[in-house]
Design a protein around this motif. Structure first.
Motif, mmCIF file in Angstrom:
data_model
loop_
_atom_site.group_PDB
_atom_site.id
_atom_site.type_symbol
_atom_site.label_atom_id
_atom_site.label_comp_id
_atom_site.label_asym_id
_atom_site.label_seq_id
_atom_site.Cartn_x
_atom_site.Cartn_y
_atom_site.Cartn_z
ATOM 1 N N GLN A 192 -4.013 1.069 8.059
ATOM 2 C CA GLN A 192 -4.134 -0.568 7.861
ATOM 3 C C GLN A 192 -3.352 -1.566 7.901
ATOM 4 N N LEU A 216 -1.977 -5.302 6.312
ATOM 5 C CA LEU A 216 -1.269 -5.460 5.700
ATOM 6 C C LEU A 216 -0.076 -6.635 5.733
ATOM 7 N N GLU A 234 1.222 -1.150 0.048
ATOM 8 C CA GLU A 234 -0.018 -0.114 0.269
ATOM 9 C C GLU A 234 0.638 1.086 0.066
ATOM 10 N N ASP A 272 0.364 4.357 -0.393
ATOM 11 C CA ASP A 272 -0.280 5.700 0.760
ATOM 12 C C ASP A 272 0.208 5.193 1.995
ATOM 13 N N VAL A 312 -3.269 5.804 4.056
ATOM 14 C CA VAL A 312 -3.525 3.830 4.326
ATOM 15 C C VAL A 312 -2.419 3.006 4.690
ATOM 16 N N SER A 313 -1.693 3.175 4.591
ATOM 17 C CA SER A 313 -0.999 2.015 5.527
ATOM 18 C C SER A 313 -0.902 1.755 6.431
#
Length: 371
Positions: free
Chosen positions: A353, A357, A344, A346, A349-350
């Motif tokens: 999440q 992940l 991911e 971004d 977002v990483s």
């Protein structure tokens, strides 16, 4: 084929997952691909924030005390105790996490609460104290900590100097005769991943002052005040590795409390029982939020990898972002790193999440190293 036994010994992913959560997510991902894999988890820390949590995860008892925060307000701080060994994290009492957003006090923030936290450990019967320093909001050379333990710092009129590093400019006399007598019988280990001296171009104000809100003018004031403070207490100690740790609290511990400095990750691996866990493993998974140049200078993954390499056990790493070449990783004893940023790109977002992940990254490790 020998049954794989995996040891997950990773630090926190700062801002998204605790070290315990990292271990849980990695375990879940591995078991999705290899259901019967034996996994042992040993969350680690290098003396900075998260050190008490790592000790508690390893079986220490969590204790709490009400102490003075860096701005002078009361805060609740935790330490860890097992038998006569305590793990005390200065950030719990005097860390940046106790400052309201955008509020800094570079000249007046105090380590008084760290001294109160050490006193709580003494009162609980600790005779060995691992004092993890890092993440501080303070640059007072540990004067606040020493004051809480019975020292007196007086100006020319015989009055106590003001709190924080700024007040030390007025220091005329340091009286250490009232220091808590129990300290003489304690093995105090200063655990830090920072080996800076107290002052100068590599000293605490210059290298770390800006992240605590210090302006260039503040840095000059603090450097001069700490130099003056060291001239009163003992200038030779100011040049020792670790004296500049956590705004100079390292200096206070070394010069007045008889502390001995050790790299934080080495101390914590000893305290957490890493060696016997390593002896049971065939693969080690370590990691932290960002694998970068700093990692190579005494951070947890480097310490874990060095110990594993010495034992001849393969190491892979997980991280949020990877800023090291494969050559640098190999040099540190890490066969391969799995970054969430590859799954991911971004960063926001990483981080949000990170758990799911990380499970996906662990599935890849299982396929590459366990299947």
């Amino acid at each position: 084929m020998e049954t794989a036994r995996v040891l997950v010994a990773a630090d926190k992913f700062k801002g998204s997952l605790t070290a315990v959560q990292v271990a849980e997510r990695v375990t879940a991902g591995l078991r999705r691909v290899v259901p019967g894999v034996q996994v042992e988890t040993l969350p680690v820390a290098d003396g900075g924030d998260g050190t008490v949590a790592a000790a508690v995860a390893a079986g220490f008892e969590r204790r709490e005390a009400r102490v003075t925060g860096p701005l002078g307000d009361p805060v609740t701080a935790a330490y860890a105790l097992r038998g006569s060994t305590a793990v005390v994290e200065m950030a719990e009492a005097s860390g940046l996490q106790h400052l309201p957003d955008g509020v800094f006090a570079p000249l007046t923030a105090t380590t008084y609460g760290s001294g109160e936290l050490l006193r709580a450990a003494l009162e609980a019967g600790a005779t060995t104290i691992v004092f993890g320093v890092g993440g501080s909001a303070t640059t007072d050379g540990g004067a606040g900590m020493l004051a809480a333990l019975g020292a007196r710092f007086l100006d020319g009129d015989g009055k106590p100097v003001g709190p924080g590093g700024g007040g030390l400019a007025e220091l005329a006399e340091a009286d250490l005769s009232g220091l808590d007598a129990r300290l003489k019988d304690v093995d105090l280990v200063l655990a830090s991943d920072v080996d800076n001296p107290l002052t100068g171009p590599k000293g605490a104000p210059e290298v770390y002052g800006r992240q605590k809100g210090a302006s260039e003018e503040d840095i000059a004031v603090l450097d001069a005040a700490l130099s003056h403070y060291a001239s009163v207490l003992g200038p030779e100690t100011a040049a020792l590795p670790g004296a500049g740790a956590a705004g100079g609290i390292g200096y206070g511990a070394l010069v007045a409390l008889g502390a001995r400095f050790r790299p934080g990750i080495e101390v914590m691996l000893d305290v957490l029982g890493f060696a016997p866990a390593l002896a049971r493993a065939t693969l080690v998974i370590t990691g932290e939020g960002s694998l970068d140049e700093q990692t190579l200078h005494g951070k947890a993954p480097a310490g874990v990898a060095a110990a594993a390499r010495e034992a001849g056990i393969e190491v892979v790493a997980v991280c949020g972002r990877l800023a090291l070449s494969q050559e640098a990783l190999s040099g540190a004893g890490i066969a391969r790193a799995y970054a969430l940023a590859e799954l991911e790109p971004d960063p926001a977002v990483s981080m949000a999440q990170a758990g799911p992940l990380l499970e996906r990254a662990a599935e890849s490790i299982a396929r590459d190293f366990l299947s």
